[in-house]
Design an enzyme around this catalytic site. Structure first.
Site, PDB file in Angstrom:
ATOM      1  N   HIS A  61     -28.284  -2.491  73.384  1.00 12.79           N
ATOM      2  CA  HIS A  61     -28.102  -1.071  73.677  1.00 12.79           C
ATOM      3  C   HIS A  61     -27.851  -0.968  75.185  1.00 12.79           C
ATOM      4  O   HIS A  61     -28.791  -1.118  75.972  1.00 12.79           O
ATOM      5  CB  HIS A  61     -29.348  -0.267  73.307  1.00 12.79           C
ATOM      6  CG  HIS A  61     -29.748  -0.387  71.868  1.00 12.79           C
ATOM      7  ND1 HIS A  61     -29.481   0.588  70.940  1.00 12.79           N
ATOM      8  CD2 HIS A  61     -30.425  -1.361  71.209  1.00 12.79           C
ATOM      9  CE1 HIS A  61     -29.976   0.225  69.756  1.00 12.79           C
ATOM     10  NE2 HIS A  61     -30.548  -0.970  69.902  1.00 12.79           N
ATOM     11  N   HIS A 231     -33.496  -7.039  63.281  1.00 15.58           N
ATOM     12  CA  HIS A 231     -34.849  -7.191  63.837  1.00 15.58           C
ATOM     13  C   HIS A 231     -35.952  -7.159  62.775  1.00 15.58           C
ATOM     14  O   HIS A 231     -36.819  -6.280  62.766  1.00 15.58           O
ATOM     15  CB  HIS A 231     -35.133  -6.169  64.933  1.00 15.58           C
ATOM     16  CG  HIS A 231     -34.663  -4.763  64.676  1.00 15.58           C
ATOM     17  ND1 HIS A 231     -34.829  -4.111  63.473  1.00 15.58           N
ATOM     18  CD2 HIS A 231     -34.032  -3.880  65.488  1.00 15.58           C
ATOM     19  CE1 HIS A 231     -34.334  -2.894  63.557  1.00 15.58           C
ATOM     20  NE2 HIS A 231     -33.843  -2.729  64.763  1.00 15.58           N
ATOM     21  N   ASP A 302     -31.924  -7.178  70.707  1.00 17.80           N
ATOM     22  CA  ASP A 302     -32.268  -5.753  70.637  1.00 17.80           C
ATOM     23  C   ASP A 302     -32.593  -5.235  72.034  1.00 17.80           C
ATOM     24  O   ASP A 302     -33.551  -4.473  72.230  1.00 17.80           O
ATOM     25  CB  ASP A 302     -33.417  -5.491  69.668  1.00 17.80           C
ATOM     26  CG  ASP A 302     -33.577  -4.006  69.341  1.00 17.80           C
ATOM     27  OD1 ASP A 302     -32.653  -3.223  69.645  1.00 17.80           O
ATOM     28  OD2 ASP A 302     -34.624  -3.628  68.786  1.00 17.80           O
TER      29      ASP A 302
END
Length: 444
Positions: A61, A231, A302
């Site tokens: 992200h 995840h 992540d």
């Protein structure tokens, strides 16, 4: 004698057939010879180093547009190449969300000339764009479709079975899934204890994850659609996913393989808070159990940065997520040095696995004709993670102060030296990743 643009000499090269002592020749951004002999515009001495296929992080992200105070495409990609990562899949929960052709085009334009690594952007499924996804997932530079079953806000949250089935019915590519059950989590908000981040995995419990994974497997099988569960944090999910490999692949993260809640929450507080949560040491050991049996296909970071000021808010007002793209490979190299997994398995989880399950064109292995993507590592280097080494705009890591064995020394993206010995290359050279589903041969 041949002439090359770049020659990597003296290193141990990890090819699909195993490690070999050979020089690698690069012309025009692609590998042209393993066992190269000749002159080169630039020769890099890799004596004593291991040359791995370029690491691909399939979940980051980078927060742009709209949340650039946490991270942007430039800083996030700098962190990536400093950690040995040559390519990333970036997620759609930005402001505005990445849920349209215009939003994908905007991200690609923002990335041009600013990103140090190659890149692809997920398009987010919503309760309103399902019928557009068949076309959206085929846009060049698109990693596919991402579904948030829980842990998201606004239009990116798709939690009802009917809506999920509609999304799965439109398109062909593998769909990435954040699998937490929204209804169960809403019913359990009373389990949160103000000021105590250790209550996070109590609220977002094992059953929240397992219920969602069970639901999406059932819906995917009915839709005849392949999925990729992100995840994964519980051994029960991995056991289940291991029985459904015909339609489902899955990911684990370095932080869930490394941290245990009993130690992490007292030491780190909200810095250990993420979704799905860091769970117990028994959960961590269970992930390693299934990793040894080959169930996880890839490891993604992540990477989800927030500022220290944001993280300092008392739980549960504190945001979930932690930086990770720069520490993904160092943590895995340390686990390999400690005998938890082989270097070949590291390669499978960080490059070959991504190529296999997502259909990357020209990436994921050191072979003639493939992109000249290399992650060059010193497997014996003993070093300590320090904040000064971190490039993320967030400026922190849950792993600061951790001493590791094994360090990325160089990151080469399509023949461009993006990082060497902690120094960046001359300029960002990142380009959109090519996928077999969206590109025809001959195009870039």
């Amino acid at each position: 004698m041949a002439s090359y643009d770049l020659l990597l000499s003296g290193g141990t090269v990890h090819t699909p057939g195993g490690p070999v002592a050979a020089d690698v020749g690069v012309v025009g951004g692609r590998i042209v010879e393993i066992g190269a002999r000749g002159d080169a515009g630039r020769t890099i001495d890799c004596t004593g180093l291991d040359i791995l296929p370029g690491v691909i992080d399939t979940q980051v992200h980078f927060r742009e547009p709209g949340l650039e105070h946490k991270e942007d495409l430039a800083s996030g990609s700098e962190a990536a190449v400093r950690g040995g990562v040559v390519a990333v899949f970036e997620m759609p929960n930005t402001k505005p969300n990445t849920d349209s052709a215009e939003a994908i085009a905007d991200k690609l334009a923002r990335a041009n000339g600013r990103m140090w690594c190659d890149h692809a952007f997920y398009v987010g499924a919503t309760n309103h764009n399902a019928r557009d996804l068949t076309e959206l997932e085929r846009l060049p530079g698109t990693a596919g479709v991402k579904i948030f079953m829980g842990a998201s806000t606004g239009d990116l949250l798709v939690s009802e079975d009917a809506r999920l089935a509609e999304v799965l019915a439109h398109g062909q590519r593998r769909v990435a899934i954040h699998a937490e059950d929204e209804d169960r989590m809403n019913a359990r908000t009373g389990e949160r204890i103000t000021g105590d981040a250790a209550s996070h995995p109590v609220w977002r419990d094992d059953e929240s994850a397992l219920l969602a994974t069970q639901r999406i497997l059932r819906l995917a099988r009915a839709a005849r659609r392949r999925i990729h569960v992100l995840h994964v944090t519980t051994p029960a999910e991995l056991e289940l996913l291991g029985r459904n490999k015909d339609i489902a692949t899955c990911e684990v993260t370095p932080q869930h393989l490394t941290l245990a809640g009993e130690e992490a929450y007292p030491r780190l507080g909200t810095l250990a808070q993420m979704n799905p949560p860091i769970r117990s040491g028994a959960h961590r050991d269970g992930l390693w159990h299934w990793l040894a049996r080959g169930v996880p296909d890839v490891i993604g970071s992540d990477h989800a940065p927030h500022t220290l000021e944001e993280k300092a808010k008392p739980y549960p007002a504190s945001p979930s997520g932690m930086p990770g793209v720069q520490t993904l490979l160092p943590l895995l190299l340390d686990h390999a040095a400690n005998g938890r997994l082989s270097l070949q398995r590291v390669i499978e989880l960080t490059s070959a696995g991504a190529q296999r399950i997502f259909g990357l064109a020209g990436k994921g292995r050191i072979a003639c004709g493939y992109d000249a993507d290399f992650t060059i590592v010193d497997l014996k280097k003993r070093w300590t993670i320090e904040d000064a080494w971190l490039a993320s705009r967030a400026g922190w890591s849950p792993f600061t102060g951790m001493t590791l064995t094994g360090k990325p020394i160089g990151t080469i993206v399509r023949g461009h030296v993006a990082m060497w010995e902690d120094t960046l290359g001359d300029a960002p050279q990142g380009a959109p990743i090519r996928f077999e589903a969206t590109e025809f041969p001959g195009g870039r």
